[in-house]
Design a protein around this motif. Sequence first.
Motif, short mmCIF file in Angstrom:
data_model
loop_
_atom_site.label_atom_id
_atom_site.label_comp_id
_atom_site.label_asym_id
_atom_site.label_seq_id
_atom_site.Cartn_x
_atom_site.Cartn_y
_atom_site.Cartn_z
N ALA A 177 0.83 -1.20 0.00
CA ALA A 177 0.00 0.00 0.00
C ALA A 177 0.87 1.26 0.00
N ASP A 178 0.47 2.23 -0.86
CA ASP A 178 1.12 3.53 -1.01
C ASP A 178 2.46 3.46 -1.74
N PHE A 179 2.88 2.26 -2.21
CA PHE A 179 4.07 2.18 -3.06
C PHE A 179 3.72 2.69 -4.45
N ASP A 180 4.71 3.23 -5.17
CA ASP A 180 4.51 3.66 -6.55
C ASP A 180 4.38 2.43 -7.44
N PHE A 181 3.36 2.42 -8.27
CA PHE A 181 3.03 1.30 -9.15
C PHE A 181 3.07 1.80 -10.59
N THR A 182 3.98 1.26 -11.40
CA THR A 182 4.12 1.67 -12.79
C THR A 182 3.34 0.73 -13.70
N VAL A 183 2.38 1.27 -14.44
CA VAL A 183 1.51 0.47 -15.30
C VAL A 183 2.29 -0.07 -16.49
N VAL A 184 2.13 -1.37 -16.76
CA VAL A 184 2.76 -2.02 -17.90
C VAL A 184 1.70 -2.46 -18.92
N ASP A 185 0.60 -3.04 -18.43
CA ASP A 185 -0.43 -3.56 -19.33
C ASP A 185 -1.77 -3.52 -18.60
N VAL A 186 -2.85 -3.39 -19.37
CA VAL A 186 -4.20 -3.33 -18.81
C VAL A 186 -5.04 -4.40 -19.47
N SER A 187 -5.67 -5.26 -18.65
CA SER A 187 -6.58 -6.28 -19.17
C SER A 187 -8.00 -5.87 -18.80
N GLU A 188 -8.96 -6.76 -19.06
CA GLU A 188 -10.35 -6.43 -18.81
C GLU A 188 -10.65 -6.22 -17.33
N LYS A 189 -9.94 -6.94 -16.45
CA LYS A 189 -10.29 -6.88 -15.04
C LYS A 189 -9.14 -6.44 -14.14
N SER A 190 -7.93 -6.34 -14.68
CA SER A 190 -6.81 -5.99 -13.81
C SER A 190 -5.78 -5.16 -14.56
#
Length: 285
Positions: A177-190
């Motif tokens: 929680a509160d860590f930086d999260f870098t988006v790589v890919d987006v699926s339908e649910k996650s």
Amino acid sequence: MMMGKIEAQELQWYAVRVVRKQVGGIRTVTVGGEFETYRNRQRQLRKRRINGTGDRVFLPEHILRRAGFEVFLPIEKVLRRKNRFSPEQQLVSKPKLVDWLFVGWPANQSRWHRLMELDVVTGVMGTGGRPVAIPQARIIRLMRQWGGGELSPECYRMMKSGYAAGDVVKVPDGPFADFDFTVVDVSEKSVRGLVSIFGRDTPLDIPLAKLPVSETMQAEVEAAQAKGDDVADPRLVSCGCGHQMAQVVHAADGFCVTCGNCGRRAAVGSRSEGGAIERWNAWRK
């Protein structure tokens, strides 16, 4: 792995009121399936649907989609007994709103004539006699909360469009929680991405419903609110002044309902949002 921004068609959305065919709200029907031929007691040939075939759909949603509209019906999952003879329960879908749903179409088109000629439609939420468009970011937020896994492919694409590869958000909960999260890919649910821990990138999947609306989409909502284009709660009946801009607000003495047009306040001091809605509707009726 596919990377890059997820594109979705820009839609304009409106809250539409539909005909209530039965007490309790929007009814369901079975469409499609396989049929068999049989003879009735008069020896006449008839057809009937084979049990277990076909899809159970909400009728207004089905009609509007067949007419070419994008439709979002907020759904909640509730436990109900399979039948009155068995204590066994099953999870079923139930409309969150009694007789309202959200209808969208491309922003560069006008489909009002087609919408209003459908017998299932009784009106559109608006103010001053004009329909009020709902910001797309708000629709995305509602889809994530009340989609119920029953969204159309276009609605799924719209729900994912707020994020692109390279976006950085905060992990909402869990051990990171509160860590930086870098988006790589987006699926339908996650959303799949990376979290940096002690200098090393660790892969992590986050359910899309847990992530807030992206900053781009949030900016659209704030811009709409700044222009006064905020939307009323469809669970509330219209105010006595004829406008449907009544909204639930949280005041110092509890919840209350106020009209955005004339400023009238009612249900003052309610303990909950639902209680304020019930008191307002009972008072207006």
